[in-house]
Scaffold this motif. Structure first.
Motif: not given
Length: 467
Positions: A80-83, A117-132
């Motif tokens: 539900e968060m990934l899609d 650009l080589g890698l994308l990671m989340s700013t939050s611990g849950s990777t649910g953040s819309p900001k990468l």
């Protein structure tokens, strides 16, 4: 700084222990990496559910080697968060730890990306953040090299995955060891299980990594009594250990001839920003030390001017080759180049007369109660000294505590805190919770805690204790 994933001499010594498969070494590891992404179109952006297995490591390394851009996500992120996350960034492919599947925008989708650009990671611990966080390959190589240097890693070093590989701290362990041609043992067993420690002994693990919750659990387990003949260094980051806990770790290192490193970092700086040398752990418990090799730290005041006087608080700023390209909030942002050269960390700190830095709080981690400012990090530290599993957040004129306890104890804690901080109990809410929201690395998620306590408050818990 050389890119270790392209360096044939380095990768020839690199090795990954993959459970029943044993050690995957050098050329075999490289062949698997290249084969894992062979069917992807050039410069593909895809989601990688970074499981602790050889297949995921191969996809990650293959992406670095062949110019693809993975978005690292945790194994606990729901569909539900990934899609919607993948749709937002135009991502259509997912490697789920075992197979490739279609997600989000559809299998043929892949956004245009900047050459760096080589890698994308989340700013939050849950990777649910819309900001990468947008990281370059140079960021990865530079940070791995800095960590390798100050830890003095060698080819005979062996680490074990005590943290998720989708977490910047866990990923930095993998990168720094591969960068020197060392070994990494893949284990998804918890540090509280015999299986984990059997693997540590059997494979000669030399370095152990943990966040504060890891080391607190190990202390309760009487870690100092464990027979670990190959262990040479212990590292801590991902949150603040209390000074008394740091002294325990430092004294353990001193007694056993090991080295203890207290470290500080952010995903926005690829992982590491600062470290306290092992020789200073016992006389400076609580300090984050100095900038990593190749980096620079300083403080600024509220007007942005440098703070040059010792022990005066300011915002901590970092500059180095590991600082991210910038943030991304949409698929279009992936085509941007570097948008910053230094990183305001959002942390408040002071620098002592010897040049070592001490975090004093978060720039936004404060509440005002009856006109007086209270640091939420200090409140959490006090709660830990009481032996409580608790988190502190707040709104204007309200200190909000979530604590794993019963409602009667929560009510008593509310009065205790009101007395300690000399405020009326009406300014404090204490909510009894079954658990606190944490990410897969054990880090407390303050944003999710705030939302949970806001919901409890909205139900009419006027006494300040959740039903």
């Amino acid at each position: 700084m050389s890119r270790f994933w392209e360096d044939s001499s380095t990768m020839s010594g690199a090795r990954v222990h993959a459970g029943d498969e044993g050690w995957l070494r050098g050329e075999d590891l490289v062949r698997r990496a290249d084969a894992a992404v062979a069917d992807l179109p050039p410069r593909s952006v895809f989601a990688l559910r970074f499981a602790t297995n050889a297949a995921s490591v191969a996809v990650y390394l293959g992406a670095l080697r062949r110019g693809h851009v993975p978005l690292l996500i945790g194994t606990d992120l729901s569909a539900e968060m990934l899609d919607p996350l993948c749709r937002r960034f135009g991502i259509g492919r997912l490697f789920d730890g075992t197979t490739w599947t279609s997600v989000g925008a559809g299998a043929l989708a892949s956004p245009a990306v900047h050459p760096s650009l080589g890698l994308l990671m989340s700013t939050s611990g849950s990777t649910g953040s819309p900001k990468l966080v947008r990281l370059s390959l140079e960021n990865l190589a530079a940070n791995a090299g800095s960590i390798r240097e100050y830890l003095a890693l060698a080819t005979d070093d062996v680490a074990i995955t005590s943290l998720p590989l989708s977490y910047s701290y866990g990923l930095s362990v993998l990168n720094s060891h591969l960068a020197v041609g060392a070994g990494i043992v893949l284990s998804d067993s918890a540090v509280t299980t015999p299986a984990f420690w059997n693997l540590v002994r059997a494979e000669g693990v030399t370095g152990l990594t943990g966040v504060p919750t890891t080391w607190r659990m190990l202390r309760r387990m009487r870690f100092e009594r464990m027979d670990l003949p190959n262990l040479r260094h212990m590292t801590q980051a991902g949150g603040r250990l209390d000074p008394e806990e740091i002294v325990w770790l430092g004294e353990l290192a001193q007694r056993t001839g090991r080295r203890a490193f207290i470290m500080y970092g952010q995903t926005e700086a690829t992982a590491r920003i600062a470290y306290l040398p092992p020789t200073r752990v016992l006389d400076k418990p609580g300090s984050i030390g100095q900038a990593i090799p190749g980096g620079e730290l300083w403080l600024i005041d509220t007007d942005g001017a440098p703070v040059t006087t010792a022990d005066v608080e300011g915002q901590l700023v970092y500059r180095g080759p590991n600082v991210m390209l910038g943030y991304a909030e949409s698929a279009q942002d992936l085509a941007l180049g570097a948008t910053l050269t230094s990183l305001p960390t959002g942390d408040l700190a002071r620098q002592d007369a010897e040049g070592h830095f001490w975090i004093t709080g978060r720039l936004k981690r404060f509440v005002k109660l009856f006109g007086n400012r209270f640091g939420l990090d200090e409140v959490e530290q006090h709660l830990r000294t009481l032996g409580l599993d608790a988190g502190a957040v707040g709104r204007d004129d309200a200190l909000m505590i979530g604590v794993v306890t019963d409602t009667d104890s929560a009510a008593a804690l509310r009065l205790t805190l009101a007395t300690r901080y000399h405020v009326h109990p009406s300014a404090i809410q204490v909510h009894a919770l079954a658990t606190l929201p944490r990410n897969s690395a054990g880090k407390l998620l303050h944003g999710e805690l705030q939302q949970a306590l806001d919901r409890l408050t909205a139900t009419g818990a006027t006494s300040g204790v959740s039903p």
